[in-house]
Scaffold this active site. Structure first.
Site, PDB file in Angstrom:
ATOM      1  N   ARG A 112       0.853  -1.190   0.000  1.00 41.72           N
ATOM      2  CA  ARG A 112       0.000   0.000   0.000  1.00 41.72           C
ATOM      3  C   ARG A 112       0.884   1.233   0.000  1.00 41.72           C
ATOM      4  O   ARG A 112       2.105   1.142   0.110  1.00 41.72           O
ATOM      5  CB  ARG A 112      -0.981  -0.015   1.192  1.00 41.72           C
ATOM      6  CG  ARG A 112      -0.375  -0.580   2.412  1.00 41.72           C
ATOM      7  CD  ARG A 112      -0.245   0.236   3.649  1.00 41.72           C
ATOM      8  NE  ARG A 112      -0.286   1.631   3.525  1.00 41.72           N
ATOM      9  CZ  ARG A 112       0.800   2.404   3.583  1.00 41.72           C
ATOM     10  NH1 ARG A 112       2.029   1.884   3.724  1.00 41.72           N
ATOM     11  NH2 ARG A 112       0.695   3.705   3.491  1.00 41.72           N
ATOM     12  N   GLY A 113       0.223   2.395  -0.141  1.00 44.12           N
ATOM     13  CA  GLY A 113       0.969   3.627  -0.345  1.00 44.12           C
ATOM     14  C   GLY A 113       1.081   3.821  -1.857  1.00 44.12           C
ATOM     15  O   GLY A 113       1.472   2.893  -2.582  1.00 44.12           O
ATOM     16  N   ALA A 114       0.728   5.025  -2.322  1.00 42.97           N
ATOM     17  CA  ALA A 114       0.566   5.237  -3.765  1.00 42.97           C
ATOM     18  C   ALA A 114       1.779   4.805  -4.598  1.00 42.97           C
ATOM     19  O   ALA A 114       1.630   4.027  -5.557  1.00 42.97           O
ATOM     20  CB  ALA A 114       0.208   6.702  -4.013  1.00 42.97           C
ATOM     21  N   ARG A 174      -7.519  -0.885  -6.966  1.00 42.56           N
ATOM     22  CA  ARG A 174      -7.856   0.251  -6.087  1.00 42.56           C
ATOM     23  C   ARG A 174      -8.042   1.507  -6.960  1.00 42.56           C
ATOM     24  O   ARG A 174      -7.274   1.701  -7.907  1.00 42.56           O
ATOM     25  CB  ARG A 174      -6.756   0.497  -5.031  1.00 42.56           C
ATOM     26  CG  ARG A 174      -6.650  -0.628  -4.001  1.00 42.56           C
ATOM     27  CD  ARG A 174      -5.725  -0.255  -2.858  1.00 42.56           C
ATOM     28  NE  ARG A 174      -6.369   0.643  -1.896  1.00 42.56           N
ATOM     29  CZ  ARG A 174      -5.712   1.240  -0.896  1.00 42.56           C
ATOM     30  NH1 ARG A 174      -4.401   1.051  -0.748  1.00 42.56           N
ATOM     31  NH2 ARG A 174      -6.352   2.017  -0.054  1.00 42.56           N
ATOM     32  N   GLN A 214      -2.475   2.615   9.775  1.00 45.15           N
ATOM     33  CA  GLN A 214      -1.165   2.675   9.101  1.00 45.15           C
ATOM     34  C   GLN A 214      -0.159   3.505   9.907  1.00 45.15           C
ATOM     35  O   GLN A 214       1.037   3.239   9.879  1.00 45.15           O
ATOM     36  CB  GLN A 214      -1.308   3.276   7.697  1.00 45.15           C
ATOM     37  CG  GLN A 214      -2.003   2.381   6.693  1.00 45.15           C
ATOM     38  CD  GLN A 214      -3.495   2.637   6.628  1.00 45.15           C
ATOM     39  OE1 GLN A 214      -4.111   3.019   7.621  1.00 45.15           O
ATOM     40  NE2 GLN A 214      -4.089   2.428   5.468  1.00 45.15           N
ATOM     41  N   ASP A 235      -2.232  10.638  -2.611  1.00 42.58           N
ATOM     42  CA  ASP A 235      -2.561   9.545  -3.534  1.00 42.58           C
ATOM     43  C   ASP A 235      -2.899  10.053  -4.927  1.00 42.58           C
ATOM     44  O   ASP A 235      -2.771   9.324  -5.910  1.00 42.58           O
ATOM     45  CB  ASP A 235      -3.727   8.720  -2.983  1.00 42.58           C
ATOM     46  CG  ASP A 235      -3.245   7.871  -1.828  1.00 42.58           C
ATOM     47  OD1 ASP A 235      -3.119   8.426  -0.708  1.00 42.58           O
ATOM     48  OD2 ASP A 235      -2.931   6.694  -2.048  1.00 42.58           O
ATOM     49  N   ASN A 238      -5.630  12.209  -0.022  1.00 48.05           N
ATOM     50  CA  ASN A 238      -4.751  11.395   0.832  1.00 48.05           C
ATOM     51  C   ASN A 238      -5.637  10.661   1.834  1.00 48.05           C
ATOM     52  O   ASN A 238      -6.867  10.816   1.843  1.00 48.05           O
ATOM     53  CB  ASN A 238      -3.717  12.287   1.533  1.00 48.05           C
ATOM     54  CG  ASN A 238      -2.644  11.485   2.241  1.00 48.05           C
ATOM     55  OD1 ASN A 238      -2.053  10.576   1.647  1.00 48.05           O
ATOM     56  ND2 ASN A 238      -2.384  11.775   3.508  1.00 48.05           N
ATOM     57  N   LYS A 239      -5.017   9.861   2.657  1.00 49.02           N
ATOM     58  CA  LYS A 239      -5.741   9.026   3.622  1.00 49.02           C
ATOM     59  C   LYS A 239      -6.787   9.827   4.384  1.00 49.02           C
ATOM     60  O   LYS A 239      -6.552  10.964   4.787  1.00 49.02           O
ATOM     61  CB  LYS A 239      -4.708   8.401   4.589  1.00 49.02           C
ATOM     62  CG  LYS A 239      -5.244   7.507   5.667  1.00 49.02           C
ATOM     63  CD  LYS A 239      -6.148   6.404   5.169  1.00 49.02           C
ATOM     64  CE  LYS A 239      -5.500   5.548   4.083  1.00 49.02           C
ATOM     65  NZ  LYS A 239      -6.508   4.682   3.390  1.00 49.02           N
TER      66      LYS A 239
HETATM   67  O1  MRU Z   1      -4.759   3.106   1.964  1.00 51.67           O
HETATM   68  P1  MRU Z   1      -3.285   3.351   1.913  1.00 51.67           P
HETATM   69  O2  MRU Z   1      -2.549   2.864   3.108  1.00 51.67           O
HETATM   70  O3  MRU Z   1      -2.682   2.853   0.611  1.00 51.67           O
HETATM   71  O4  MRU Z   1      -3.146   4.939   1.894  1.00 51.67           O
HETATM   72  C1  MRU Z   1      -1.862   5.493   1.778  1.00 51.67           C
HETATM   73  C2  MRU Z   1      -1.824   6.968   1.904  1.00 51.67           C
HETATM   74  O5  MRU Z   1      -2.840   7.617   2.004  1.00 51.67           O
HETATM   75  C3  MRU Z   1      -0.493   7.607   1.806  1.00 51.67           C
HETATM   76  O6  MRU Z   1      -0.454   8.770   2.578  1.00 51.67           O
HETATM   77  C4  MRU Z   1      -0.208   7.981   0.349  1.00 51.67           C
HETATM   78  O7  MRU Z   1      -0.393   6.884  -0.487  1.00 51.67           O
HETATM   79  C5  MRU Z   1       1.164   8.494   0.164  1.00 51.67           C
HETATM   80  S1  MRU Z   1       2.393   7.223   0.369  1.00 51.67           S
HETATM   81  C6  MRU Z   1       3.905   7.901   0.003  1.00 51.67           C
END
Ligand code: MRU
Length: 351
Positions: A51-53, A94, A201, A242, A252-253
């Protein structure tokens, strides 16, 4: 980067596989997964094992190689048909992080440009491109850390949300890369990490990464962020993204929007750190960003047990959008974008 990269390719194009750290079991357990089927790559992205973009983009690129290995013994047109199927399939994993679609698009364009190659040569070319995506992401993380450092230089405390470190990217991270750079300069920099409900997270991954690197971290519940600002414990908020629209609105999250409002109310700079692969200049503003909706069980069954009445209805958007007007600066590998305007974004990204 974590001691082991969050996402890596092992072996050659024809017989190798994607290797991941399973982020769903951290920090209690450290487990690596070797994925040899595109279906398990899709599942790993969907269920946040990776996970994470930026990491999602790298994993998807390698997923394309995994998914097309079986087609190398067929004809060129069979290989291309399989490739198109795999690209479309991975794109359904996703919806919000644009890095997924950016990486898949790069893989599609690579294949189109090399259409004259035999299936095995094309597979090798696809692996080269996926490796390039990984390597470039590592370099972008380092550059984001360098560009962002001056913004945190005078801070004694900083607040972050979700996980934006080595687990979320191929390198040191985005927002966390800036924090790591600032902490090297000022080892007493105090990081406040939001736990980041519902999937934690921040608690499970960011606190783990910061502790591994001996960066002082205090874990807080998401609802404590406003009070931490009011008490003047932090002089900046820094998060990842994201998807960033052409005008700077940044998805973002979930919880990021609230933080941006709180930071503005407390007159604290609010920074978003992201590579150029997270910008979606095809959309004018954040209203056009698709927001992932996730299962209600993530809210009703927190902490490994039932935490809401049986049958309780929920609303579980996984992301929100911080408006450009609440963002002090965007930190990219190409430099800092300030003020956050459409023209300034275009100028820096095209530089
Ligand atoms: O649902 P996730 O854990 O994939 O969400 C991740 C985030 O929101 C991060 O802040 C974002 O992807 C940036 S990661 C460098």
């Amino acid at each position: 980067m974590t001691a082991q990269p969050a996402v890596a390719w092992i072996g050659d194009a024809a017989t190798g596989n994607l290797k991941l750290i399973d982020q769903t079991v951290l920090p209690v357990e450290y487990r690596e997964l070797n994925l040899t089927q595109v279906e398990t790559v899709w599942e790993a992205i969907k269920s946040l094992r990776v996970r994470g973009a930026p990491a999602i983009g790298v994993a998807a690129a390698y997923g394309v190689v995994v998914g097309t290995q079986s087609a190398v013994r067929g004809t060129s047109s069979e290989f291309v048909a399989r490739l198109n199927h795999v690209l479309d399939y991975l794109a359904t994993s996703r919806p919000t992080a644009v890095n997924l679609f950016w990486a898949l698009d790069r893989m599609r364009r690579t294949a189109t440009a090399a259409a004259e190659l035999s299936p095995i040569d094309l597979l090798n070319r696809l692996l080269e491109e996926a490796c390039a995506i990984e390597q470039e992401d590592r370099e972008m993380c380092a550059a984001i850390g360098r560009h962002g450092l001056p913004l945190l230089r005078d801070c004694s405390g900083v607040l972050t949300h979700c996980n934006t470190g080595g687990l979320a990217t191929a390198g040191d991270g985005t927002a966390l890369a800036v924090i790591f750079a600032a902490a090297r300069l000022n080892p007493s920099l105090q990081v406040y990490a939001d736990e980041t409900r519902p999937l934690l997270q921040g608690a499970r991954l960011t606190a783990w990464e910061l502790m591994q690197r001996q960066v002082p971290v205090k874990l807080i519940c998401d609802s404590m962020a406003g009070w931490v600002m009011k008490e003047q414990r932090v002089q900046a908020v820094i998060v990842g993204a994201d998807r960033i629209a052409a005008n700077g609105d940044s998805a973002n999250k979930i919880g990021t929007y609230s933080l941006s409002v709180l930071a503005k109310a407390h007159n604290i700079p609010f920074y978003v750190a992201a590579p150029s692969s997270t910008f979606d200049l095809t959309i004018d503003n954040g209203d056009q960003i698709p927001i992932e909706q996730r299962a209600s069980s993530e809210i009703t069954n927190a902490f490994g047990r039932q935490t809401a009445p049986e049958g309780c209805d929920t609303y579980n958007p996984a992301f929100d959008v911080a408006p450009a007007g609440n963002i002090t600066a965007l930190i990219t590998e190409k430099g800092v974008i300030q003020p956050v305007t459409k023209s300034q974004i275009a100028a820096v990204l095209n530089s």
